[in-house]
Design a protein around this motif. Sequence first.
Motif, short mmCIF file in Angstrom:
data_model
loop_
_atom_site.label_atom_id
_atom_site.label_comp_id
_atom_site.label_asym_id
_atom_site.label_seq_id
_atom_site.Cartn_x
_atom_site.Cartn_y
_atom_site.Cartn_z
N ALA A 194 28.48 44.40 35.50
CA ALA A 194 29.02 43.64 34.50
C ALA A 194 30.57 43.93 34.62
CB ALA A 194 28.64 44.49 33.25
N GLN A 195 30.93 44.81 35.03
CA GLN A 195 32.57 44.95 35.33
C GLN A 195 32.91 44.19 36.40
OE1 GLN A 195 34.39 46.75 33.30
NE2 GLN A 195 36.30 46.30 34.59
N ARG A 196 32.08 44.14 37.46
CA ARG A 196 32.56 43.03 38.45
C ARG A 196 32.73 41.77 37.93
NH1 ARG A 196 29.20 46.20 41.80
NH2 ARG A 196 27.45 44.95 41.19
N TRP A 197 31.80 41.26 37.07
CA TRP A 197 31.97 39.89 36.58
C TRP A 197 33.04 39.70 35.73
CZ3 TRP A 197 31.24 35.25 34.55
CH2 TRP A 197 31.04 34.88 33.12
N ARG A 226 30.58 32.78 40.59
CA ARG A 226 30.30 32.86 42.25
C ARG A 226 30.91 34.00 42.81
NH1 ARG A 226 32.73 27.48 40.82
NH2 ARG A 226 31.24 25.93 41.01
N HIS A 227 31.82 34.75 42.31
CA HIS A 227 32.30 36.12 43.01
C HIS A 227 31.14 37.18 42.44
CE1 HIS A 227 35.66 33.43 44.04
NE2 HIS A 227 35.97 34.32 44.97
N THR A 228 30.44 37.00 41.80
CA THR A 228 29.93 38.22 41.22
C THR A 228 28.11 38.05 41.57
OG1 THR A 228 31.15 38.52 39.12
CG2 THR A 228 29.17 39.58 39.19
N THR A 236 34.93 43.45 26.38
CA THR A 236 35.85 43.32 27.66
C THR A 236 36.17 41.85 27.86
OG1 THR A 236 35.22 45.62 28.31
CG2 THR A 236 36.75 44.45 29.78
N LEU A 237 35.20 41.26 27.93
CA LEU A 237 35.43 39.78 28.39
C LEU A 237 36.43 39.00 27.32
CD1 LEU A 237 35.01 37.55 30.61
CD2 LEU A 237 32.92 36.93 29.31
N GLY A 238 35.88 39.32 26.10
CA GLY A 238 36.76 38.94 25.37
C GLY A 238 38.16 39.31 25.27
#
Length: 220
Positions: A76-79, A101-103, A145-147
């Motif tokens: 999830a953190q990588r995303w 794409r990068h995850t 975190t994404l928010g």
Amino acid sequence: MSSTTPTPPQATLTERRKAETRMEIARAAAGLFVRHGLRATRAEDIAQAAGIAPRTFYRYFATKEEAVAPLYAAGAQRWVEAVRAAPADASALRALEHGVRHTLTPGVGVSASSWEWVRTLLRLAEANPSLRRVWAEVCQASERTLGEVLAERGIGTVASQGGDNVAAAEPRFTAAVASAAVRTALEGWAEGDGPVEGPGSPAELALRNLGALRDFPWEA
């Protein structure tokens, strides 16, 4: 003079070691869950596989299901970090697609061989309420975190257009929508026998879900 108290180097080292130990236990737990199943695996088995005493295991995790939380959280953190690393001039949707794409592309985020572990762990989460709760808690934390990352990128602001205020969706709501698009893609992929690359892969399914949301008010 800054009023911030520097973190003692020893404290930083201790936290790093704790994080490394947590991840070692998580990998041991995941390996046992994949090979033997959740029901047949005991916390004591995980401790033995990780080379620690059972009492040490319980200092880090309350249950055997919680032991894989660091692995869920790492993905999830990588995303989230991949979204943060998208080009500054990228639109919200492009930044999210960059994150996918990068995850979710094998060899970029997770190795191709590890994706079958991901599939098994997601299937186990679907079948076991305790593990499903761990997965849900990780997803919720990642969404928050994404928010924050989307807010940093100026997503969710109000722009003036011809005298009218044009508002994008609030960052937390936008993060919830984006996270749901990616999470359901992963869960849907794990339910079947789709490939790790190409049509039907996690990345392709997630991009398809995001594509279906092109009319969502990602930004003002």
